[in-house]
Design an enzyme around this catalytic site. Structure first.
Site, short mmCIF file in Angstrom:
data_model
loop_
_atom_site.label_atom_id
_atom_site.label_comp_id
_atom_site.label_asym_id
_atom_site.label_seq_id
_atom_site.Cartn_x
_atom_site.Cartn_y
_atom_site.Cartn_z
N LYS A 6 0.85 -1.19 0.00
CA LYS A 6 0.00 0.00 0.00
C LYS A 6 0.89 1.24 0.00
O LYS A 6 1.77 1.39 0.85
CB LYS A 6 -0.90 0.01 1.24
CG LYS A 6 -1.77 1.24 1.34
CD LYS A 6 -2.80 1.10 2.45
CE LYS A 6 -2.36 1.63 3.80
NZ LYS A 6 -2.20 3.09 3.87
N ASP A 20 -3.46 4.34 -1.94
CA ASP A 20 -4.40 4.76 -0.88
C ASP A 20 -4.39 6.28 -0.80
O ASP A 20 -3.83 6.86 0.12
CB ASP A 20 -3.94 4.11 0.43
CG ASP A 20 -4.81 4.49 1.63
OD1 ASP A 20 -5.95 4.95 1.42
OD2 ASP A 20 -4.33 4.32 2.76
N LYS A 57 -7.41 8.09 -1.30
CA LYS A 57 -8.76 8.49 -0.83
C LYS A 57 -9.28 9.72 -1.56
O LYS A 57 -9.58 10.75 -0.95
CB LYS A 57 -8.74 8.75 0.68
CG LYS A 57 -8.26 7.56 1.51
CD LYS A 57 -8.35 7.87 3.01
CE LYS A 57 -7.91 6.72 3.88
NZ LYS A 57 -6.46 6.49 3.91
N ASP A 104 -13.54 14.68 -4.43
CA ASP A 104 -13.57 15.95 -5.16
C ASP A 104 -14.80 15.91 -6.07
O ASP A 104 -15.62 14.98 -5.96
CB ASP A 104 -12.26 16.10 -5.96
CG ASP A 104 -11.87 17.56 -6.15
OD1 ASP A 104 -12.75 18.36 -6.52
OD2 ASP A 104 -10.68 17.91 -5.97
N THR A 112 -13.09 15.55 -11.59
CA THR A 112 -11.72 15.55 -11.08
C THR A 112 -11.34 14.18 -10.54
O THR A 112 -10.24 13.66 -10.80
CB THR A 112 -11.57 16.63 -9.98
OG1 THR A 112 -11.94 17.88 -10.54
CG2 THR A 112 -10.17 16.69 -9.44
N THR A 127 -11.81 5.73 10.75
CA THR A 127 -11.94 5.20 12.12
C THR A 127 -11.52 6.24 13.15
O THR A 127 -11.82 6.09 14.33
CB THR A 127 -11.09 3.92 12.30
OG1 THR A 127 -9.82 4.15 11.73
CG2 THR A 127 -11.76 2.73 11.67
N GLY A 136 0.89 -2.82 8.65
CA GLY A 136 2.06 -1.95 8.54
C GLY A 136 3.16 -2.40 9.48
O GLY A 136 3.90 -3.35 9.22
N ARG A 137 3.23 -1.71 10.64
CA ARG A 137 4.37 -1.89 11.54
C ARG A 137 4.69 -3.31 11.99
O ARG A 137 5.87 -3.63 12.15
CB ARG A 137 4.21 -0.94 12.74
CG ARG A 137 4.42 0.50 12.32
CD ARG A 137 3.80 1.49 13.27
NE ARG A 137 2.35 1.47 13.19
CZ ARG A 137 1.54 2.27 13.88
NH1 ARG A 137 2.06 3.15 14.72
NH2 ARG A 137 0.24 2.20 13.73
#
Ligand code: C5P
Length: 230
Positions: free
Chosen positions: A33, A60, A62, A65, A69, A119, A209-210
């Site tokens: 991602k 990612d 998001k 608009d 666009t 979230t 992720g981490r």
């Protein structure tokens, strides 16, 4: 192309660090991602390099608009060769439909995913911007709006996954962050699920992720998560 359900979040400030991590991962065993920080600092080049290396990329950004666009941005992301991208469902049905039309209908078109409510949005923030009712009902309503306008799925928490899976069937993609393998650091995530719990709840893909990127050996961390799924 991978058939992995694991999407590793490349949350890094520079292309060099992101590419160094990607070099330690196998594109057949995970997807990646690319989010706003890396993209804003490094641009589409880093996406092109990762796509060339064989990684499936979830862009990612998001988008939110006016419909024209967003459609043009989605067409540009399609040209970059990403595997998945997302838009904000709060942009409305016409915006989502324009985005869906822009990515075309070829068999290798990217997946188009909707973000419902972030979230990070609590009841106070929800009401502050004029929304009413319950956060859960709003998430479910926005997910239905996404499906009705041709989107392939939504980003959702593990807690929301089972309801969304029951309402929208197997073909609707549920992308779930906030995943923590058993015994790993929670960090700033609050309502986490383990990988196996999230898949059991109905998630299609896990954004991690981490627990992988901060591991001494990222490929070993990925392998341990794969093992936990069997
Ligand atoms: O390191 P960690 O596993 O917490 O990373 C989760 C990733 O998923 C981050 O890129 C974060 O921005 C993203 N994300 C999230 N919660 C959401 C939406 C996206 O954690 N609701």
């Amino acid at each position: 192309m991978s058939d992995s359900k694991i999407i590793v979040a490349l949350d890094y400030p520079t292309a060099d660090v992101a590419l160094a991590l990607a070099n330690q991962l196998d594109p057949t065993r995970c997807r990646l991602k690319v989010g706003k920080e890396l993209f804003t600092r490094s641009g589409p080049k880093v996406v092109e390099i990762l796509v060339k290396q064989g990684f499936d990329i979830f862009l990612d950004l998001k988008y939110h608009d006016i419909p024209t666009t967003v459609a043009k941005a989605c067409a540009a992301a399609t040209d970059l060769g990403v595997w998945m991208m997302n838009v904000h469902t709060l942009g409305g049905g016409a915006m989502m439909m324009a985005a869906r039309e822009a990515i075309g209908n070829t068999s290798d078109r990217p997946l188009l995913i909707g973000v419902t409510l972030l979230t990070s949005m609590d009841q106070y923030t929800f009401e502050q911007i004029g929304l009413q009712g319950s956060i859960t009902d709003t998430v479910l309503r926005l997910a239905k709006l996404a499906k009705d306008n041709g989107l392939d799925g939504v980003v959702c928490s593990g807690q929301e996954a089972s309801k969304l899976r029951a309402q929208h069937g197997d073909a609707f993609q549920l992308i779930t962050p906030g995943i923590r393998p058993a015994n790993s650091e929670q960090g700033d995530q609050h309502r986490t699920m383990t990988p196996i719990e999230a898949l059991a709840a109905g998630s299609s893909y896990l954004v991690i992720g981490r627990p992988i990127t901060a591991a001494k050996n990222p490929m070993a961390a990925l392998h341990a998560i794969e093992q936990s799924l069997h």
